[in-house]
Write an enzyme that holds these catalytic residues in place. Structure first.
Site, PDB file in Angstrom:
ATOM      1  N   ASP A 145      90.269 135.328   7.674  1.00  0.00           N
ATOM      2  CA  ASP A 145      90.272 133.910   7.321  1.00  0.00           C
ATOM      3  C   ASP A 145      91.676 133.335   7.147  1.00  0.00           C
ATOM      4  OD1 ASP A 145      87.311 133.336   5.216  1.00  0.00           O
ATOM      5  OD2 ASP A 145      87.522 134.149   7.224  1.00  0.00           O
ATOM      6  N   HIS A 195      86.990 127.274  10.216  1.00  0.00           N
ATOM      7  CA  HIS A 195      87.102 127.424   8.755  1.00  0.00           C
ATOM      8  C   HIS A 195      87.582 126.127   8.107  1.00  0.00           C
ATOM      9  CE1 HIS A 195      86.922 129.675   5.140  1.00  0.00           C
ATOM     10  NE2 HIS A 195      88.209 129.962   5.010  1.00  0.00           N
ATOM     11  N   HIS A 292      91.865 138.471   5.211  1.00  0.00           N
ATOM     12  CA  HIS A 292      92.657 137.264   5.468  1.00  0.00           C
ATOM     13  C   HIS A 292      93.932 137.589   6.246  1.00  0.00           C
ATOM     14  CE1 HIS A 292      90.039 136.196   2.126  1.00  0.00           C
ATOM     15  NE2 HIS A 292      90.246 134.922   2.413  1.00  0.00           N
TER      16      HIS A 292
END
Length: 324
Positions: A145, A195, A292
């Site tokens: 992410d 996202h 991430h």
């Protein structure tokens, strides 16, 4: 009418007594310096310190380090009902939370006013949040992410070394600022996920128009950065804040809601070994792992991947994409 009068000699005495009696009450009501009432927000948990990063490549974008979900390992998305909050959770299952006190909700371009926060709006839960690999068997889906960020290239190098494929859930503004990284992700056989434009939290407090802008505009930004006919199959709500409303918005854009089933909380930089241990202890066939590559210093994530990728291979796992 006869008015009673207080003699000049007794008036100062009475005024002094009144002030002495009223002073404690006034101090308690206003919060005297050093009292618990005067402390205010200082007594609340502080927000996570931000650590802005600027992705490499053309343009620039600053996305502060932020919490994505709360909890340690599992997520509410891997329950049979696929509901993102509350019901059916176990001790190992935690619900993504809103950001720490003091966080603000960015406004999407051209959007209306936000809904009131503070529990005044209780959204209907999403019912089709995906949290399993597309294939059965001993498979794992790695998802990253908040990128592209400075660590994206290192993550891609490690994935290539172990012939591992992953899904990158990208911030629209970051994709726009670093199209070279997006193009590399696609060229090396990985998948893209929306996202939102700038990671608003909590998302459900935004107006419908804001949520549409966050999801739809990010999809356009990522597609433009990727070039060609890049396919974006999923979208992921910041903090896992999926609702029936934003689930439908994503579906209207041709995307499925993507959750996760293993969360090492690498965004919080808990230590390399903590990230490794959490993934190893909670990984199961079909797991979707949340990590991430953007949003802050991701050196711990990269170091953990150096251990996790060979361990997964040794455990007989193959790398897959999420169900779609």
């Amino acid at each position: 009418m006869v008015k009673s009068r207080i003699s000049a000699r007794r008036r100062p005495l009475l005024l002094g007594v009144s002030a002495a009696l009223l002073a404690p009450a006034l101090l308690a009501a206003c919060g005297a310096h050093g009292s618990p009432l005067a402390a205010g927000d200082a007594a609340q948990p502080s927000a996570t310190p931000s650590a802005s990063t600027t992705p490499s490549g053309s343009g620039s974008s600053s996305i502060a380090a932020r919490p994505t979900p709360s909890g340690v390992s599992s997520s509410p998305f891997d329950s049979p009902s696929r509901t993102p909050s509350g019901a059916g959770s176990t001790a190992a299952t935690t619900t993504p939370s809103a950001p720490a006190t003091g966080a603000t909700t960015p406004s999407a371009p051209g959007s209306g006013a936000s809904r009131p926060a503070g529990g005044q709006h209780t959204p209907a839960p999403a019912t089709h949040v995906l949290a399993h690999t597309a294939s059965s068997g001993r498979t794992v889906a790695l998802t990253f992410d908040d990128g592209p960020g400075p660590a994206t290239g290192q993550v891609l190098d490690l994935l290539a070394k172990y012939d591992a494929k992953a899904t990158f859930c990208e911030i629209g503004d970051n994709a726009k600022a670093n199209p070279a990284a997006v193009k590399r992700i696609v060229a090396e056989g990985h998948r893209l996920c929306d996202h939102t434009v700038d990671h608003p939290q909590p998302m459900h407090t935004q107006s419908h128009q804001q949520q549409v802008a966050e999801i739809a505009d990010a999809k356009t930004q990522i597609e433009n950065a990727a070039g060609g006919n890049a396919q974006i199959t999923w979208w992921r709500a910041p903090g896992g804040d999926f609702t029936a409303e934003n689930e439908k918005i994503g579906a209207d854009q041709g995307m499925k809601s993507l959750g996760w089933s293993v969360d090492p909380r690498d965004w919080s930089r808990p230590g390399v070994q903590s990230i490794v241990n959490t993934v190893e202890q909670n990984l199961r066939p079909g797991s979707v792992v949340l990590m991430h590559d953007g949003g802050g210093d991701r050196s711990q994530t990269v170091a953990a991947l150096k251990q996790l990728l060979p361990w997964m291979v040794a455990q007989g796992y193959t790398f897959d994409f999420p169900q779609s």
